[in-house]
Design an enzyme around this catalytic site. Structure first.
Site, PDB file in Angstrom:
ATOM      1  N   CYS A 111       0.861  -1.180   0.000  1.00  0.00           N
ATOM      2  CA  CYS A 111       0.000   0.000   0.000  1.00  0.00           C
ATOM      3  C   CYS A 111       0.906   1.242   0.000  1.00  0.00           C
ATOM      4  CB  CYS A 111      -0.897   0.004   1.226  1.00  0.00           C
ATOM      5  SG  CYS A 111      -1.862   1.521   1.404  1.00  0.00           S
ATOM      6  N   SER A 115       7.128 -16.487 -20.242  1.00  0.00           N
ATOM      7  CA  SER A 115       6.468 -16.593 -18.930  1.00  0.00           C
ATOM      8  C   SER A 115       7.395 -16.386 -17.734  1.00  0.00           C
ATOM      9  CB  SER A 115       5.732 -17.925 -18.802  1.00  0.00           C
ATOM     10  OG  SER A 115       6.641 -19.000 -18.883  1.00  0.00           O
ATOM     11  N   HIS A 135      -3.722  -0.316  -6.495  1.00  0.00           N
ATOM     12  CA  HIS A 135      -4.130  -1.429  -7.359  1.00  0.00           C
ATOM     13  C   HIS A 135      -4.341  -0.962  -8.799  1.00  0.00           C
ATOM     14  CE1 HIS A 135      -4.428  -3.543  -3.674  1.00  0.00           C
ATOM     15  NE2 HIS A 135      -5.660  -3.180  -3.357  1.00  0.00           N
ATOM     16  N   ASP A 171      -0.393  -5.841   0.144  1.00  0.00           N
ATOM     17  CA  ASP A 171      -1.657  -6.082  -0.552  1.00  0.00           C
ATOM     18  C   ASP A 171      -1.493  -7.359  -1.365  1.00  0.00           C
ATOM     19  OD1 ASP A 171      -3.194  -3.834   0.249  1.00  0.00           O
ATOM     20  OD2 ASP A 171      -2.109  -2.573  -1.162  1.00  0.00           O
TER      21      ASP A 171
END
Length: 144
Positions: free
Chosen positions: A57, A81, A98, A64
């Site tokens: 955060c 990947s 986010h 988070d």
């Protein structure tokens, strides 16, 4: 494909063959890699399902936890990947909202492989009783 052609095709993939674990400290220090899409003449969807995403955060510094899904229709390049795994890991010590992290991931995918279409979905665990879901898109909608 013959081995010489494969060497040429995969010459830019430095992270996949690396045996050491050099985890980047931030998304700016991380590097996504791509390889040639031998099926560039057709549309198909690639989906990466990453259920162990973490960041910090930006206000409290508390961790988070989220679930990131990257979906795209490749053009001439495909994301490798392992490089994506290391790139997502780089957010672990990064202070970010986010909404910012999802859009940053989308920007990196687009910059790395110039897909025909792409989307990044972030489903974040509740904090204070509220879960946050974010979806960022590039190009037209990807059919389910």
């Amino acid at each position: 494909m013959n081995s010489e052609k494969n060497r040429e095709r995969f010459r830019d993939l430095t992270l996949l063959s690396a045996s050491e674990r050099n985890y980047p400290n931030s998304p700016d220090a991380a590097r996504l890699e791509a390889f040639e899409n031998v099926y560039a003449d057709r549309d198909y969807v690639i989906e990466f399902d990453c259920p162990e995403y973490t960041s910090l955060c930006p206000v409290t510094g508390q961790p988070d936890f989220g679930h990131i899904i990257v979906r795209y229709v490749p053009d001439k390049k495909c994301i490798e990947s392992k490089s994506l795994k290391l790139y997502l890991y780089s957010f672990r010590n990064t202070n970010t909202f986010h909404e910012e992290s999802v859009n940053t991931i989308l920007d990196a995918v687009v910059k790395t492989c110039s897909p025909r279409r792409a989307e990044v979905i972030g489903r974040f665990r509740p904090r204070g009783g509220i879960a946050i879901n974010v979806k960022a898109t590039y190009g037209d909608k990807i059919d389910e």
